[in-house]
Design an enzyme around this catalytic site. Sequence first.
Site, PDB file in Angstrom:
ATOM      1  N   LYS A  81       1.047   3.594 -11.045  1.00  0.00           N
ATOM      2  CA  LYS A  81      -0.553   2.569 -10.510  1.00  0.00           C
ATOM      3  C   LYS A  81      -0.717   1.287 -11.904  1.00  0.00           C
ATOM      4  O   LYS A  81      -1.290   0.610 -11.877  1.00  0.00           O
ATOM      5  CB  LYS A  81      -1.575   3.275 -10.186  1.00  0.00           C
ATOM      6  CG  LYS A  81      -1.704   4.224  -9.187  1.00  0.00           C
ATOM      7  CD  LYS A  81      -1.317   2.779  -7.887  1.00  0.00           C
ATOM      8  CE  LYS A  81      -2.229   4.160  -6.583  1.00  0.00           C
ATOM      9  NZ  LYS A  81      -0.669   3.152  -5.251  1.00  0.00           N
TER      10      LYS A  81
ATOM     11  N   TYR B  20       1.833   9.659 -11.124  1.00  0.00           N
ATOM     12  CA  TYR B  20       1.223   8.495 -10.383  1.00  0.00           C
ATOM     13  C   TYR B  20       0.343   7.489 -11.376  1.00  0.00           C
ATOM     14  O   TYR B  20      -0.142   6.351 -10.556  1.00  0.00           O
ATOM     15  CB  TYR B  20      -0.324   9.420  -9.519  1.00  0.00           C
ATOM     16  CG  TYR B  20      -0.741   9.062  -8.895  1.00  0.00           C
ATOM     17  CD1 TYR B  20      -0.777   7.902  -7.567  1.00  0.00           C
ATOM     18  CD2 TYR B  20      -2.229   8.370  -9.158  1.00  0.00           C
ATOM     19  CE1 TYR B  20      -1.365   7.505  -6.743  1.00  0.00           C
ATOM     20  CE2 TYR B  20      -3.295   8.006  -8.335  1.00  0.00           C
ATOM     21  CZ  TYR B  20      -3.257   7.643  -7.233  1.00  0.00           C
ATOM     22  OH  TYR B  20      -3.536   6.850  -6.280  1.00  0.00           O
TER      23      TYR B  20
ATOM     24  N   ASN C 276       0.825  -1.189   0.047  1.00  0.00           N
ATOM     25  CA  ASN C 276      -0.290  -0.200  -0.305  1.00  0.00           C
ATOM     26  C   ASN C 276       1.146   1.051   0.116  1.00  0.00           C
ATOM     27  O   ASN C 276       0.388   2.081   0.240  1.00  0.00           O
ATOM     28  CB  ASN C 276      -0.870  -0.138   1.772  1.00  0.00           C
ATOM     29  CG  ASN C 276      -1.875   1.645   0.921  1.00  0.00           C
ATOM     30  OD1 ASN C 276      -3.018   1.512   0.366  1.00  0.00           O
ATOM     31  ND2 ASN C 276      -1.729   2.185   2.272  1.00  0.00           N
TER      32      ASN C 276
END
Length: 254
Positions: free
Chosen positions: A162, A158, A92
Amino acid sequence: MTDAATNRLEGNVILIAGAASGIGAAIARRCIAAGARVVCADYDLEPVTRLAEALGPSAAACQCDVTKIDSARSAVDFAEQKFGRLDGLVHNAAAPSTSATVVNLDESAWRHEIDVGLTGAFLMSKFAVPLIAASGGGSVVFIGSQFGRVATTRAVAYCAAKAGLIHLAKAMAVDHAADNVRVNSLSPGAVATTRLLRRFADFEAANAGLGPAHLLGRIADPDEIAAAAAFLLSSDASFVTGSDLLVDGGYATR
């Protein structure tokens, strides 16, 4: 929490990287409630130490910089030394994002985002997967994002991190199915964590600003993401591998 979730992870040992707050802390609490023993790992040791103390004797804390190979190895070793086995890994960890296009994003910001979000998952898995396999198999869960599937403005690092994380999970699922190690990603929409407070004054403002982009008209509570993670970690998801589970309130359907 429903009765069906009780003892879902009984006897399992789960290592959570990026457990200090928000989604990671919610996953730790959910796993403990479901009967697991949990190692809460984070770059910042103080908050995960407080979290582990609050969770009780079935939890432990360790410092981990997921971008450093020796630190990743040490966190996995710590989990084995503390609880004797490893059944699951949750990655995470995520770096603070820089709002920028590819033209004006600083190279160091790009590298940091990729290093924490994507390379960190690689390094943690490098040491966790063999231990999970040695325990008879288990589950790896990467916390992705709806922006690994659909793009948004001024978030190139980002989005790329991801998207890479989602495909890393698929490639690992192919490689390690024979080891009885399932690998999946979990992609939330906007979640009420402190990450949003960099953009909004409070969660009410964040919900007003971001909620309408989701079909359900609101942002998520961290425990809603944690519930999905607990499912993927458990034997309830025994036939689920190589998947990206969208828990995004319908955001990506638009």
